[in-house]
Design a protein around this motif. Structure first.
Motif, short mmCIF file in Angstrom:
data_model
loop_
_atom_site.label_atom_id
_atom_site.label_comp_id
_atom_site.label_asym_id
_atom_site.label_seq_id
_atom_site.Cartn_x
_atom_site.Cartn_y
_atom_site.Cartn_z
N ALA A 1 9.26 -6.73 -3.45
CA ALA A 1 10.95 -6.27 -3.18
C ALA A 1 11.66 -5.79 -4.25
CB ALA A 1 11.40 -8.01 -3.23
N SER A 2 10.89 -5.62 -5.43
CA SER A 2 11.56 -5.05 -6.58
C SER A 2 11.19 -3.46 -6.27
CB SER A 2 11.10 -5.47 -7.84
OG SER A 2 9.74 -5.15 -8.02
N ARG A 3 10.76 -3.10 -5.31
CA ARG A 3 10.51 -1.52 -5.16
C ARG A 3 11.60 -1.02 -4.53
NH1 ARG A 3 5.40 0.67 -3.43
NH2 ARG A 3 6.15 2.12 -4.42
N PHE A 4 12.42 -1.93 -3.80
CA PHE A 4 13.60 -1.48 -2.86
C PHE A 4 14.95 -1.18 -3.59
CE2 PHE A 4 10.31 -3.06 0.14
CZ PHE A 4 10.39 -2.06 1.07
N GLU A 5 15.40 0.01 -3.86
CA GLU A 5 16.75 0.01 -4.30
C GLU A 5 17.58 -0.36 -3.38
OE1 GLU A 5 17.52 3.82 -7.39
OE2 GLU A 5 16.39 4.43 -5.69
N SER A 6 17.31 0.07 -2.33
CA SER A 6 18.24 -0.24 -0.99
C SER A 6 17.43 -0.50 0.21
CB SER A 6 19.45 0.88 -0.84
OG SER A 6 19.94 0.89 0.42
N ALA B 1 0.79 -1.18 0.03
CA ALA B 1 0.03 -0.09 -0.11
C ALA B 1 0.91 1.25 -0.19
CB ALA B 1 -0.97 -0.15 1.08
N LEU B 2 2.03 1.17 -0.15
CA LEU B 2 3.03 2.27 -0.10
C LEU B 2 3.17 2.94 -1.58
CD1 LEU B 2 5.62 1.49 2.61
CD2 LEU B 2 3.88 3.16 2.56
N MET B 3 1.89 3.04 -2.23
CA MET B 3 1.95 3.51 -3.62
C MET B 3 1.85 5.06 -3.78
SD MET B 3 1.47 0.74 -5.37
CE MET B 3 1.31 -1.08 -5.10
N GLY B 4 1.62 5.85 -2.83
CA GLY B 4 1.25 7.58 -3.13
C GLY B 4 2.59 8.12 -3.43
N THR B 5 2.43 9.14 -3.98
CA THR B 5 3.59 10.11 -4.33
C THR B 5 3.96 10.74 -2.94
OG1 THR B 5 1.99 11.64 -5.14
CG2 THR B 5 3.14 10.25 -6.73
N ASN B 6 2.93 10.94 -1.99
CA ASN B 6 3.10 11.62 -0.91
C ASN B 6 3.69 10.61 0.30
OD1 ASN B 6 0.59 10.21 -0.81
ND2 ASN B 6 -0.45 12.10 0.63
N LEU B 7 4.67 9.76 0.02
CA LEU B 7 5.19 8.69 0.87
C LEU B 7 5.25 9.27 2.23
CD1 LEU B 7 5.68 5.43 1.03
CD2 LEU B 7 8.20 6.11 0.06
N PRO C 1 8.71 2.37 -8.84
CA PRO C 1 7.38 1.99 -9.31
C PRO C 1 7.40 0.41 -9.09
CG PRO C 1 8.45 3.46 -10.80
CD PRO C 1 9.50 2.95 -9.89
N CYS C 2 6.10 0.04 -8.86
CA CYS C 2 5.81 -1.53 -8.91
C CYS C 2 5.93 -2.25 -10.01
CB CYS C 2 4.39 -1.61 -8.04
SG CYS C 2 4.12 -3.28 -7.49
N LEU C 3 6.66 -3.06 -10.38
CA LEU C 3 6.78 -3.87 -11.47
C LEU C 3 6.34 -5.50 -11.30
CD1 LEU C 3 10.09 -2.72 -12.95
CD2 LEU C 3 8.01 -1.98 -13.55
N TYR C 4 5.29 -5.75 -12.13
CA TYR C 4 5.03 -7.06 -11.80
C TYR C 4 5.54 -7.93 -13.02
CZ TYR C 4 1.39 -5.40 -8.39
OH TYR C 4 0.73 -4.53 -7.39
#
Length: 178
Positions: free
Chosen positions: A119-124, A90-96, A172-175
């Protein structure tokens, strides 16, 4: 667009080896039923329908009657009124930052924040954990063993310390087609 997203999400979810909501539900079932929960971005209210706790359900559109429609950066709860906050995909908003500051506001001191995210949403993860510390959350546990989802548990230690928070970013979320 929101309903189209949720239909596509439901189809994708059927293909995943696990549903991260199940993990959140198992966590809550092992805790006292007296704990008050806030489910930010609750979708179809599956957490609320699966546990005996009082669960406040928030989302942009009501997929079920229990949803309070609102921006997750401004939920209609008193400060320090919630024991457990949940962000399950649910952490999709631009106002994280504002969303996480709101979770901090409504959580009681020492309250728990659960984050399940792709998992793929985390750079670090390390940078994300550092940003969460700036927002008043201490990392309690992290499960990074799945190639699909990361599960993070935090405790509220205080109010956000700095603005803007550096390093608070999710991709961004990549499925992936599997």
């Amino acid at each position: 667009a929101f309903e189209i997203y949720h239909r596509g999400f439901a189809r994708q979810l059927a293909r995943w080896p696990q549903n991260p909501t199940d993990r959140i539900v198992r966590y809550l079932r092992k805790r006292p039923a007296s704990l008050v929960v806030a489910d930010f971005g609750c979708g179809d209210c599956r957490v609320a329908r699966s546990v005996p706790n009082q669960v406040h359900c928030f989302d942009l559109l009501p997929l079920c009657p229990r949803v309070t429609v609102c921006d997750m950066a401004q939920v209609p709860l008193e400060a320090e009124s919630v024991d457990v906050g949940v962000f399950c995909l649910a952490l999709m908003g631009t106002n994280l930052q504002e969303i996480l500051e709101e979770a901090n506001r409504v959580l009681k001191p020492g309250g728990t924040l659960l984050v399940a995210e792709v998992a793929s949403r985390f750079e670090s993860v390390r940078t994300f954990l550092s940003a969460m510390a700036q927002l008043g959350f201490r990392s309690v546990s992290k499960d990074l063993s799945s190639s699909f989802f990361y599960f993070l548990e935090f405790t509220k230690t205080g109010v956000p310390r700095r603005r803007p928070v550096s390093g608070l970013r999710l991709l961004p979320c990549l499925y992936k087609r599997r």
